[in-house]
Design a protein around this motif. Sequence first.
Motif, PDB file in Angstrom:
ATOM      1  N   ASP A  13       0.825  -1.206   0.000  1.00 41.25           N
ATOM      2  CA  ASP A  13       0.000   0.000   0.000  1.00 41.25           C
ATOM      3  C   ASP A  13       0.861   1.259   0.000  1.00 41.25           C
ATOM      4  OD1 ASP A  13      -2.319  -1.485  -0.025  1.00 41.25           O
ATOM      5  OD2 ASP A  13      -2.643  -1.340   2.140  1.00 41.25           O
ATOM      6  N   GLU A  14       1.917   1.245   0.809  1.00 42.82           N
ATOM      7  CA  GLU A  14       2.828   2.388   0.883  1.00 42.82           C
ATOM      8  C   GLU A  14       3.511   2.615  -0.465  1.00 42.82           C
ATOM      9  OE1 GLU A  14       6.665   3.786   3.579  1.00 42.82           O
ATOM     10  OE2 GLU A  14       5.444   2.117   4.270  1.00 42.82           O
ATOM     11  N   LEU A  15       3.852   1.534  -1.142  1.00 44.64           N
ATOM     12  CA  LEU A  15       4.488   1.637  -2.455  1.00 44.64           C
ATOM     13  C   LEU A  15       3.536   2.256  -3.476  1.00 44.64           C
ATOM     14  CD1 LEU A  15       6.890   1.081  -4.313  1.00 44.64           C
ATOM     15  CD2 LEU A  15       5.980  -1.221  -4.672  1.00 44.64           C
ATOM     16  N   GLU A  48      13.334  13.025  -4.983  1.00 39.40           N
ATOM     17  CA  GLU A  48      12.964  12.515  -3.662  1.00 39.40           C
ATOM     18  C   GLU A  48      11.899  11.426  -3.764  1.00 39.40           C
ATOM     19  OE1 GLU A  48      11.839  15.956  -1.415  1.00 39.40           O
ATOM     20  OE2 GLU A  48      13.903  16.701  -1.301  1.00 39.40           O
ATOM     21  N   ALA A  49      10.924  11.620  -4.653  1.00 38.46           N
ATOM     22  CA  ALA A  49       9.859  10.627  -4.827  1.00 38.46           C
ATOM     23  C   ALA A  49      10.432   9.336  -5.397  1.00 38.46           C
ATOM     24  CB  ALA A  49       8.769  11.176  -5.744  1.00 38.46           C
ATOM     25  N   ARG A  50      11.342   9.446  -6.352  1.00 40.95           N
ATOM     26  CA  ARG A  50      11.969   8.262  -6.944  1.00 40.95           C
ATOM     27  C   ARG A  50      12.768   7.494  -5.888  1.00 40.95           C
ATOM     28  NH1 ARG A  50      16.860   8.851  -8.947  1.00 40.95           N
ATOM     29  NH2 ARG A  50      16.398  10.964  -9.643  1.00 40.95           N
ATOM     30  N   GLU A  51      13.540   8.216  -5.082  1.00 43.57           N
ATOM     31  CA  GLU A  51      14.330   7.569  -4.028  1.00 43.57           C
ATOM     32  C   GLU A  51      13.431   6.896  -2.993  1.00 43.57           C
ATOM     33  OE1 GLU A  51      16.770  10.796  -2.688  1.00 43.57           O
ATOM     34  OE2 GLU A  51      18.243  10.514  -4.299  1.00 43.57           O
ATOM     35  N   LYS A  52      12.304   7.540  -2.692  1.00 42.89           N
ATOM     36  CA  LYS A  52      11.357   6.953  -1.737  1.00 42.89           C
ATOM     37  C   LYS A  52      10.786   5.647  -2.286  1.00 42.89           C
ATOM     38  CE  LYS A  52       7.153   8.063   0.841  1.00 42.89           C
ATOM     39  NZ  LYS A  52       6.121   9.086   1.094  1.00 42.89           N
ATOM     40  N   VAL A  53      10.451   5.638  -3.570  1.00 42.25           N
ATOM     41  CA  VAL A  53       9.926   4.423  -4.193  1.00 42.25           C
ATOM     42  C   VAL A  53      10.972   3.313  -4.137  1.00 42.25           C
ATOM     43  CG1 VAL A  53       9.254   3.400  -6.419  1.00 42.25           C
ATOM     44  CG2 VAL A  53       8.231   5.552  -5.673  1.00 42.25           C
ATOM     45  N   GLU A  54      12.219   3.649  -4.425  1.00 45.45           N
ATOM     46  CA  GLU A  54      13.283   2.642  -4.394  1.00 45.45           C
ATOM     47  C   GLU A  54      13.492   2.084  -2.983  1.00 45.45           C
ATOM     48  OE1 GLU A  54      14.717   1.222  -7.011  1.00 45.45           O
ATOM     49  OE2 GLU A  54      13.385   2.476  -8.217  1.00 45.45           O
TER      50      GLU A  54
END
Length: 103
Positions: A13-15, A48-54
Amino acid sequence: MRKEEVKVLALQDELKEAEKEWDKAIDNIMDGKGNGVFGNEYDKAEKEAREKVERIKKRLKEAIGERDAYTDEEIDAIAGVMKPEELSPEEDAFLDNLADTFV
């Protein structure tokens, strides 16, 4: 449901939410928002969003591994390891007598 399964579901869900944020950040960049020479808030938000997804993907992969891992009891059952059984007093006395014959 085991705690490992709940953790996987929560991370999934977080992803999904993080991917939505990343998509929105990419849309802002594609719309031409925030043009600038030294980078801008939209580029930074996308990074930042990309790093969070990773990070979430990495945590999810680890959680799936934990969920799918075998317990010690399951490993013992697969390997055919049996737990030692308690000997009866008669069996224990017999083995003691047998051991004394070799001393």
